[in-house]
Design a protein around this motif. Structure first.
Motif, PDB file in Angstrom:
ATOM      1  N   VAL A 265       0.820  -1.207   0.000  1.00 34.30           N
ATOM      2  CA  VAL A 265       0.000   0.000   0.000  1.00 34.30           C
ATOM      3  C   VAL A 265       0.857   1.263   0.000  1.00 34.30           C
ATOM      4  N   LEU A 266       1.963   1.265   0.763  1.00 42.30           N
ATOM      5  CA  LEU A 266       2.837   2.438   0.808  1.00 42.30           C
ATOM      6  C   LEU A 266       3.414   2.743  -0.567  1.00 42.30           C
ATOM      7  N   PHE A 267       3.861   1.709  -1.252  1.00 45.73           N
ATOM      8  CA  PHE A 267       4.439   1.913  -2.588  1.00 45.73           C
ATOM      9  C   PHE A 267       3.373   2.449  -3.541  1.00 45.73           C
ATOM     10  N   ALA A 268       2.197   1.853  -3.497  1.00 47.55           N
ATOM     11  CA  ALA A 268       1.114   2.281  -4.385  1.00 47.55           C
ATOM     12  C   ALA A 268       0.691   3.717  -4.094  1.00 47.55           C
ATOM     13  N   SER A 269       0.564   4.067  -2.821  1.00 50.01           N
ATOM     14  CA  SER A 269       0.155   5.423  -2.440  1.00 50.01           C
ATOM     15  C   SER A 269       1.191   6.449  -2.869  1.00 50.01           C
ATOM     16  N   THR A 270       2.465   6.077  -2.737  1.00 50.43           N
ATOM     17  CA  THR A 270       3.542   6.989  -3.126  1.00 50.43           C
ATOM     18  C   THR A 270       3.536   7.241  -4.626  1.00 50.43           C
ATOM     19  N   ILE A 271       3.331   6.186  -5.407  1.00 47.27           N
ATOM     20  CA  ILE A 271       3.258   6.329  -6.866  1.00 47.27           C
ATOM     21  C   ILE A 271       2.085   7.223  -7.251  1.00 47.27           C
ATOM     22  N   ALA A 272       0.926   6.973  -6.637  1.00 46.79           N
ATOM     23  CA  ALA A 272      -0.271   7.751  -6.958  1.00 46.79           C
ATOM     24  C   ALA A 272      -0.078   9.237  -6.654  1.00 46.79           C
ATOM     25  N   GLU A 273       0.650   9.532  -5.585  1.00 48.49           N
ATOM     26  CA  GLU A 273       0.858  10.922  -5.180  1.00 48.49           C
ATOM     27  C   GLU A 273       1.977  11.589  -5.956  1.00 48.49           C
ATOM     28  N   ARG A 274       3.112  10.890  -6.143  1.00 51.08           N
ATOM     29  CA  ARG A 274       4.281  11.521  -6.751  1.00 51.08           C
ATOM     30  C   ARG A 274       4.324  11.401  -8.269  1.00 51.08           C
ATOM     31  N   LEU A 275       3.733  10.324  -8.817  1.00 51.60           N
ATOM     32  CA  LEU A 275       3.807  10.097 -10.269  1.00 51.60           C
ATOM     33  C   LEU A 275       2.403   9.971 -10.872  1.00 51.60           C
ATOM     34  N   PRO A 276       1.580  11.004 -10.747  1.00 49.75           N
ATOM     35  CA  PRO A 276       0.194  10.910 -11.225  1.00 49.75           C
ATOM     36  C   PRO A 276       0.072  10.767 -12.739  1.00 49.75           C
ATOM     37  N   ASN A 277       1.133  11.099 -13.492  1.00 46.23           N
ATOM     38  CA  ASN A 277       1.084  11.022 -14.954  1.00 46.23           C
ATOM     39  C   ASN A 277       1.634   9.718 -15.512  1.00 46.23           C
ATOM     40  N   LEU A 278       1.872   8.757 -14.634  1.00 45.79           N
ATOM     41  CA  LEU A 278       2.405   7.464 -15.081  1.00 45.79           C
ATOM     42  C   LEU A 278       1.460   6.809 -16.089  1.00 45.79           C
ATOM     43  N   LYS A 279       2.032   6.279 -17.180  1.00 50.26           N
ATOM     44  CA  LYS A 279       1.227   5.677 -18.243  1.00 50.26           C
ATOM     45  C   LYS A 279       1.376   4.158 -18.311  1.00 50.26           C
ATOM     46  N   VAL A 280       2.546   3.648 -17.933  1.00 49.96           N
ATOM     47  CA  VAL A 280       2.805   2.205 -18.010  1.00 49.96           C
ATOM     48  C   VAL A 280       3.362   1.733 -16.676  1.00 49.96           C
ATOM     49  N   LEU A 281       2.759   0.695 -16.109  1.00 51.08           N
ATOM     50  CA  LEU A 281       3.225   0.123 -14.845  1.00 51.08           C
ATOM     51  C   LEU A 281       3.236  -1.395 -14.968  1.00 51.08           C
ATOM     52  N   SER A 282       4.398  -1.988 -14.690  1.00 50.33           N
ATOM     53  CA  SER A 282       4.512  -3.447 -14.696  1.00 50.33           C
ATOM     54  C   SER A 282       4.847  -3.938 -13.293  1.00 50.33           C
ATOM     55  N   LEU A 283       4.002  -4.823 -12.788  1.00 49.41           N
ATOM     56  CA  LEU A 283       4.208  -5.476 -11.485  1.00 49.41           C
ATOM     57  C   LEU A 283       4.325  -6.969 -11.687  1.00 49.41           C
ATOM     58  N   ARG A 284       4.840  -7.341 -12.825  1.00 51.07           N
ATOM     59  CA  ARG A 284       4.973  -8.744 -13.210  1.00 51.07           C
ATOM     60  C   ARG A 284       5.774  -9.522 -12.171  1.00 51.07           C
ATOM     61  N   CYS A 285       5.254 -10.698 -11.782  1.00 54.89           N
ATOM     62  CA  CYS A 285       5.941 -11.586 -10.838  1.00 54.89           C
ATOM     63  C   CYS A 285       6.231 -10.886  -9.510  1.00 54.89           C
ATOM     64  N   SER A 286       5.259 -10.108  -9.024  1.00 54.79           N
ATOM     65  CA  SER A 286       5.419  -9.418  -7.746  1.00 54.79           C
ATOM     66  C   SER A 286       4.480 -10.011  -6.704  1.00 54.79           C
ATOM     67  N   LEU A 287       4.827  -9.800  -5.437  1.00 53.22           N
ATOM     68  CA  LEU A 287       3.875 -10.070  -4.365  1.00 53.22           C
ATOM     69  C   LEU A 287       3.033  -8.809  -4.243  1.00 53.22           C
ATOM     70  N   LEU A 288       1.794  -8.895  -4.683  1.00 52.65           N
ATOM     71  CA  LEU A 288       0.952  -7.729  -4.903  1.00 52.65           C
ATOM     72  C   LEU A 288      -0.256  -7.739  -3.970  1.00 52.65           C
TER      73      LEU A 288
ATOM     74  N   LEU B  61      -2.991   6.251 -16.508  1.00 50.20           N
ATOM     75  CA  LEU B  61      -2.449   4.914 -16.734  1.00 50.20           C
ATOM     76  C   LEU B  61      -3.141   4.247 -17.917  1.00 50.20           C
ATOM     77  N   LYS B  62      -2.331   3.714 -18.840  1.00 51.55           N
ATOM     78  CA  LYS B  62      -2.875   3.064 -20.022  1.00 51.55           C
ATOM     79  C   LYS B  62      -2.534   1.578 -20.076  1.00 51.55           C
ATOM     80  N   VAL B  63      -1.405   1.196 -19.475  1.00 49.64           N
ATOM     81  CA  VAL B  63      -0.958  -0.196 -19.522  1.00 49.64           C
ATOM     82  C   VAL B  63      -0.585  -0.656 -18.122  1.00 49.64           C
ATOM     83  N   LEU B  64      -1.153  -1.792 -17.711  1.00 51.67           N
ATOM     84  CA  LEU B  64      -0.843  -2.374 -16.400  1.00 51.67           C
ATOM     85  C   LEU B  64      -0.623  -3.870 -16.566  1.00 51.67           C
ATOM     86  N   ASN B  65       0.518  -4.342 -16.101  1.00 53.30           N
ATOM     87  CA  ASN B  65       0.843  -5.769 -16.191  1.00 53.30           C
ATOM     88  C   ASN B  65       0.994  -6.345 -14.783  1.00 53.30           C
ATOM     89  N   ILE B  66       0.105  -7.277 -14.420  1.00 51.61           N
ATOM     90  CA  ILE B  66       0.223  -7.977 -13.137  1.00 51.61           C
ATOM     91  C   ILE B  66       0.332  -9.491 -13.376  1.00 51.61           C
TER      92      ILE B  66
END
Length: 300
Positions: A186-209, A224-229
């Motif tokens: 949650v901390l990582f996700a919240s930080t991304i949402a706050e600091r990088l609001p213009n992010l377009k591609v996020l890959s969390l492939r093979c992560s503990l999510l 965000l346009k592309v998300l890989n989980i």
């Protein structure tokens, strides 16, 4: 009968375009092991920007031993000297033309080495740096300040993401693509949402999510346009005293939220080799046990 012979061209007289094509087939060790010192034409070809657009250190690795305390690895001094020597030659030949830098999982750079690279690659757009064991907070931030044009990053999961993502937000105005390898909470996700609001591609492939973290990403990253989980170990943390549980299927609410994305990649197939390995490794994939450079592959 008149004697005839064929006089061929000397190597140093070969056209630069031909030499460049040949040198493109060499790896970083071969390029930095004396090719540029053969003659002036070879050095000129060795410095061609085309050769150094992508610098891949994949054939190198640190001579290291795993230890129980931070940084959890010990690297031999001879290994550091060899890496630094290679870096100096490579960055000298590249003349600042590198736009993509790939550091393998088992090449453990330290601050001085990373900063040396950063100061000599001002036009870097893509950085693949999956292990930070020997890199400090000040070291990674000092490096990022040199990369004003950075657009894409592959990085490990870190416990304190705000300090780093703050630096990315300040220094890299064109940053739009992020790949995180490891734990995504949650901390990582919240930080991304706050600091990088213009992010377009996020890959969390093979992560503990964590599901809560995924909800934050889908609810807050409007661009965000592309998300890989794919192959991720999706878990839900219910209120105490209950313990976290594994989600074998995506919640319908997640699919609804993700429907706005241009590409949403998932895989929770019991017959998928990577999904099976994630289960075997309890959500923390031990990449070193598997095929070399498998960690670099991504469906995105």
């Amino acid at each position: 009968m008149e004697n005839t012979f064929c006089s061929g061209r000397r190597w140093e007289e070969m056209g630069l375009d031909v030499l460049v094509k040949i040198f493109l087939s060499l790896n970083i060790i071969e390029l930095t092991s004396g090719v540029s010192r053969v003659c002036s034409s070879w050095r000129l070809a060795c410095c061609d920007p085309v050769i150094w657009k992508i610098i891949d250190f994949g054939v190198m690795k640190s001579n290291y031993i795993k230890i129980p305390a931070p940084p959890y690895i010990w690297v031999a001094d001879t290994s550091d000297k060899f890496v630094m020597r290679t870096l100096k030659i490579a960055m000298g030949l590249s003349r600042g033309n590198c736009s993509c830098l790939i550091i393998p999982l088992d090449l453990y750079l330290k601050d001085a080495q990373l900063i040396y690279i950063a100061e000599r690659s001002p036009h870097l757009k893509q950085l693949v740096l999956p292990t930070w064991n020997r890199i400090t907070k000040s070291g990674i931030c000092a490096a990022v300040r040199n990369w004003k044009e950075l657009e894409s990053l592959t990085m490990p999961s870190i416990r304190d993401p705000p300090y780093f993502l703050d630096e990315i937000a300040r220094s890299c105005k064109n940053f739009t693509q992020l790949k995180i390898m490891g734990h995504f909470d949650v901390l990582f996700a919240s930080t991304i949402a706050e600091r990088l609001p213009n992010l377009k591609v996020l890959s969390l492939r093979c992560s503990l999510l964590y599901k809560e973290a995924l909800d934050i990403i889908l609810d807050n990253l409007e661009h965000l346009k592309v998300l890989n989980i794919s192959h991720s170990f999706l878990v839900e943390k219910p209120p105490p005293p209950a313990t976290k549980r594994i989600l074998r299927q995506l919640d319908e609410s997640i699919r609804v939220k993700a429907s706005r994305l241009r590409i949403f990649l998932t895989c929770q197939d019991e017959f998928c080799v990577l999904c099976q390995r994630m289960i075997t490794d309890d959500g923390y994939l031990r990449w070193y046990k598997y095929e070399k450079r498998l960690w670099m592959k991504d469906e995105v």
